[in-house]
Design a protein around this motif. Structure first.
Motif, short mmCIF file in Angstrom:
data_model
loop_
_atom_site.label_atom_id
_atom_site.label_comp_id
_atom_site.label_asym_id
_atom_site.label_seq_id
_atom_site.Cartn_x
_atom_site.Cartn_y
_atom_site.Cartn_z
N GLY A 1 0.81 -1.21 0.00
CA GLY A 1 0.00 0.00 0.00
C GLY A 1 0.85 1.26 0.00
O GLY A 1 0.55 2.22 -0.71
N GLY A 2 1.89 1.25 0.79
CA GLY A 2 2.76 2.42 0.88
C GLY A 2 3.42 2.75 -0.44
O GLY A 2 3.49 3.91 -0.85
N MET A 3 3.87 1.73 -1.12
CA MET A 3 4.51 1.95 -2.42
C MET A 3 3.51 2.49 -3.42
O MET A 3 3.83 3.37 -4.21
CB MET A 3 5.07 0.63 -2.95
CG MET A 3 6.45 0.32 -2.46
SD MET A 3 7.10 -1.00 -3.51
CE MET A 3 7.98 -1.92 -2.29
N ARG A 4 2.29 1.97 -3.39
CA ARG A 4 1.26 2.48 -4.30
C ARG A 4 1.01 3.95 -4.05
O ARG A 4 0.91 4.75 -4.97
CB ARG A 4 -0.04 1.69 -4.13
CG ARG A 4 0.00 0.29 -4.68
CD ARG A 4 -1.41 -0.20 -4.99
NE ARG A 4 -2.24 -0.31 -3.81
CZ ARG A 4 -2.31 -1.40 -3.04
NH1 ARG A 4 -1.62 -2.46 -3.37
NH2 ARG A 4 -3.08 -1.43 -1.99
N GLN A 5 0.90 4.31 -2.77
CA GLN A 5 0.63 5.71 -2.45
C GLN A 5 1.79 6.61 -2.89
O GLN A 5 1.59 7.70 -3.39
CB GLN A 5 0.36 5.87 -0.95
CG GLN A 5 -0.07 7.26 -0.54
CD GLN A 5 -1.50 7.57 -0.94
OE1 GLN A 5 -2.05 6.97 -1.87
NE2 GLN A 5 -2.11 8.53 -0.28
N ARG A 6 3.00 6.11 -2.73
CA ARG A 6 4.15 6.89 -3.17
C ARG A 6 4.12 7.10 -4.66
O ARG A 6 4.43 8.17 -5.16
CB ARG A 6 5.45 6.17 -2.77
CG ARG A 6 5.80 6.39 -1.32
CD ARG A 6 7.15 5.80 -1.02
NE ARG A 6 7.04 4.47 -0.45
CZ ARG A 6 8.05 3.61 -0.34
NH1 ARG A 6 9.23 3.95 -0.77
NH2 ARG A 6 7.87 2.44 0.21
N ALA A 7 3.71 6.04 -5.39
CA ALA A 7 3.64 6.15 -6.85
C ALA A 7 2.62 7.22 -7.24
O ALA A 7 2.85 8.03 -8.14
CB ALA A 7 3.28 4.81 -7.46
N VAL A 8 1.50 7.23 -6.53
CA VAL A 8 0.45 8.20 -6.85
C VAL A 8 0.92 9.63 -6.57
O VAL A 8 0.66 10.55 -7.35
CB VAL A 8 -0.83 7.89 -6.03
CG1 VAL A 8 -1.82 9.02 -6.14
CG2 VAL A 8 -1.45 6.59 -6.51
N ILE A 9 1.64 9.80 -5.47
CA ILE A 9 2.14 11.13 -5.14
C ILE A 9 3.15 11.59 -6.20
O ILE A 9 3.14 12.74 -6.64
CB ILE A 9 2.75 11.15 -3.72
CG1 ILE A 9 1.60 11.02 -2.70
CG2 ILE A 9 3.55 12.41 -3.46
CD1 ILE A 9 2.02 10.79 -1.28
#
Ligand SMILES: Nc1ncnc2c1ncn2[C@@H]1O[C@H](COP(=O)(O)OP(=O)(O)O)[C@@H](O)[C@H]1O
Ligand SMILES: Nc1ncnc2c1ncn2[C@@H]1O[C@H](COP(=O)(O)OP(=O)(O)O)[C@@H](O)[C@H]1O
Ligand code: SF4
Ligand SMILES: [Mg+2]
Ligand SMILES: [Mg+2]
Lengths: 351, 318
Positions: free
Chosen positions: B165-173
């Motif tokens: 989840g954290g990596m996905r959120q980083r990608a979105v940011i």
């Protein structure tokens, strides 16, 4: 190598000698890429961790470090690639080879991050608790069951008339309390709580942490509290273990660990906790320097890639400070001087 | 000299919100989710909007982006961006306004990635469609962008479900800052993230901000983070702003009881363990009046015993 620490661990006051839960050499690898790819993510590598009776241990680390995988393996929602899980001294992977037995699930329960996803909206709160009691044969007579339901509600700080509510009528914090009540219904010895407060509002979070503390103090339940919030780990947990790229790199009594972080990664984590005292003067240049120092390939090669070895020679555990803090670090920087080499666990070189 | 001192030099408002009122209109009754809210964000300023869930933060963010959907209705007030009336923009103007002028990272953004496209394909898409770069150049930039948020560029080939989840959120940011917007709205972007990434993203945003001079509307309920990172901030309660001031002033001298309780809900990282209680159940403020200036730049909604419901703030610690 898993034995280096066990002998040195001094049982904390009030904790019986045998741990409630002991994890030994737990590893988990996930394949990634396509069907025919040989690539794999090493989510957990050789993790040793124990939970004393009536003890709360916090597992901290960045997202992706493997915390949930650890909890999911221990809850047997995921099959570990290697390792042992001892509950009350019994190796549960050997005892119930293919899936968790009902007995196991009544000894160990998990509370998830998302209290919304885990409650079917079609049922009243009463249903979830009653079913938990029934599955684990704890229901008894109708009157006894009703009394138990009300007792559970009171324990988690909810009004008994909320038993008639539907999940959507409850706030996030209330739903998480229901999830905890449902776990408590089976009278477990161990609760694994995976980021139980991270989706909740600030004010409610402290309440959930206080509830967990109460369950430890009053019912002697052992808990693994998984979080990325170091301040809350310090607030709640007796001991804190730090996970980096699927490995535990440091562990110790919580206040001591956060006051004297030894591993470069723990130091980075601690330094990154927001500090209102720095209001308005946040300095990215200083942050970048700190990061560069910690991440410099000369001293440390951990770059977030689990496939990257920490260094050519795998570091072992070294003690930090007084033995009663049960504080150790896995890092070459704390290797004893050449003359006294050969001890896996040695006094830390305090720099 | 820190970035904040540099960027806080001029207060030329890039965004001005005046008396914004937003209602969710139902068949039988409607809710006023945002009630006569006014604030402005200066060029290069990080403005924080704090408050617990349901207080109207996301509704404000969606209003600014003109992303409100039925049954939401802006029933009063104005929003001006760089002097332009956002509420009067044509669909064509809006298309450019969104993502190029103002970009937003949503609260649940990490679940908004397309599950059937790789991360690389999704980032490359932004560059080819919005910036007109070649595929090769777009791919190179996509790799850089991932590195910016500490994701190994091999992950360009991963599908969203293969990332935590954290990596996905980083990608979105990373995707939100790809086009270097002049206002970045972050709606609880770090709720699911760990501190190091959170700090690095904010440091990264501050660096970019220093370079390009963009502004940030930072929405969170993490008071520690907000106070550390914002220049100015506002605390919301029930659709109203109850206090607004420089972040440092809110930290050292919170005036409104709600702000005080919110500040008191964070365990410290040093000193003895002190029991905290957060906000006690049953606290309610009603009929919150307009803000009054209590000291230069520090505005507080007047409060009195009659504004609190029973049980009030006993037990709230500071
Ligand atoms: N089902 C899965 N398939 C592939 N990789 C996975 C799977 N589950 C977790 N991982 C990987 O394992 C690592 C650890 O993930 P996780 O245990 O969720 O970390 P945390 O809970 O600390 O955020 C991550 O790199 C993640 O991408
Ligand atoms: N689609 C909707 N329909 C009806 N009410 C809504 C809708 N979305 C939000 N609301 C209401 O508006 C208020 C503010 O919500 P929101 O802006 O999402 O708050 P926050 O982002 O601060 O959590 C809440 O009371 C919420 O119940
Ligand atoms: S063992 Fe070496 S690479 Fe690993 S943390 Fe310690 S210094 Fe860094
Ligand atoms: Mg997790
Ligand atoms: Mg919101």
């Amino acid at each position: 190598m898993s034995s280096t620490m066990t002998g040195a661990a001094a049982p904390a006051a009030g904790v019986e000698a045998g741990p409630a839960l002991e994890i030994r050499g737990l590893s988990k690898t996930f394949p990634i890429g396509g069907l025919f790819s040989r690539k794999a993510v090493r989510a957990l590598h050789d993790v040793d961790l124990s939970l004393g009776r009536g003890e709360i241990v916090a597992l901290v680390g960045e997202s992706g470090s493997g915390k949930s995988t650890l909890a999911r393996c221990v809850a047997r929602l995921e099959k570990p690639s290697a390792g042992e899980i001892l509950l009350d001294g019994v190796d549960v992977l050997k005892r119930d080879r293919f899936q968790a037995s009902r007995e196991y699930r009544s000894q160990l329960q998990m509370v998830f991050q998302d209290p919304f996803g885990s409650l079917n909206p079609a049922h009243r709160i009463e249903h979830f608790l009653r079913r938990s009691l029934a599955i684990h044969g704890k229901a008894g007579t109708a009157a006894a069951a009703q009394a138990r339901l009300e007792e559970l509600m009171a324990t988690v700080g909810l009004q008994p008339d909320m038993l008639n509510s539907y999940p959507h009528e409850l706030s996030g914090g209330q739903r998480q309390r229901v999830a905890i009540a449902r776990a408590l219904a089976v009278e477990p010895q161990v609760i694994l709580a995976d980021e139980p407060t991270s989706m909740l509002d600030v004010s409610v979070r402290i309440g959930i942490l206080n509830l967990m503390r109460k369950l430890r103090d009053e019912q002697g339940i052992s808990m693994l509290y998984i979080t990325h919030d170091l301040a809350s780990a310090r607030y709640l947990a007796d001991r804190t273990a730090v996970m980096f790229a699927g490995e535990l790199v440091e562990e110790g009594e919580s206040l001591d660990l956060l006051a004297n972080p030894a591993h470069p990664y723990t130091q980075l984590l601690v330094s990154a906790v927001p500090d209102p005292a720095r209001a308005g003067s946040y300095d990215p240049v200083r942050r970048a320097e700190l990061r560069a120092a910690v991440m410099s390939p000369a001293s440390c090669a951990f770059d977030g890639d689990p496939e990257q070895p920490c260094s050519a020679e795998h570091p072992v555990r070294h003690r930090v400070g007084a033995p009663e803090n049960r504080h150790w670090v896995r890092c070459h920087l704390y290797r004893p001087a050449a003359g006294s080499a050969g001890h896996a666990l040695a006094e830390a070189k305090v720099s | 000299m820190t970035v904040s001192q540099v960027s806080f030099g001029t207060h030329e408002a890039v965004l001005e919100v005046k008396d914004l009122t937003v209602k969710y209109v139902g068949d039988t009754r409607s809710t006023t989710a945002v009630d006569r809210v006014s604030f402005s964000i200066g060029t290069g300023e990080i403005f924080g909007l704090a408050g617990e869930s349901g207080c109207g933060k996301s509704t404000i963010a969606n209003s600014l982006m003109r992303l409100l959907k039925h049954p939401a209705r802006i029933s009063g007030g104005s929003i001006r961006f760089g002097g332009k009336d956002v509420l009067a923009m044509s669909p064509e103007e809006l298309r450019r306004f969104r993502w190029q002028d103002v970009a937003m990272v949503f609260q649940s953004a990490m679940n908004s990635l397309n599950p059937v496209l790789t991360i690389g394909e999704q980032i490359t898409d932004i560059y080819t469609t919005h910036a007109g770069y070649s595929r090769k150049e777009s791919l190179r930039r996509a790799g850089e962008l991932l590195e910016l948020v500490r994701i190994n560029p091999v992950r360009l080939k991963s599908y969203p479900h293969q990332l935590s989840g954290g990596m996905r959120q980083r990608a979105v940011i990373a995707m939100a800052v790809a086009l270097k917007p002049s206002l970045l709205i972050l709606d609880e972007p770090t709720t699911a993230l760990d501190v190091v990434v959170q700090q690095e993203i904010m440091a990264q945003i501050k660096e970019l901000q220093h370079e390009l001079g963009f502004s940030v509307l930072f929405i969170t309920h993490d008071m520690s983070l907000m106070v550390e990172l914002s220049h100015r901030m506002a605390v919301m309660y029930g659709g109203r702003i109850v206090e607004t001031a420089k972040a440092a002033d809110i930290h050292t001298n919170p005036q409104h009881p709600y702000t005080q309780a919110l500040m008191g809900a964070f365990p410290p990282l040093t000193g003895p363990r002190v029991p905290l209680t957060g906000l006690p159940d049953g606290v309610k403020f009603r009929n919150i009046p307009d803000l009054a200036e209590v000291s230069p730049g520090h505005y507080v909604a007047p409060f009195g015993a009659e504004l609190l419901e029973t049980g009030a703030l006993e037990g709230a610690t500071r």
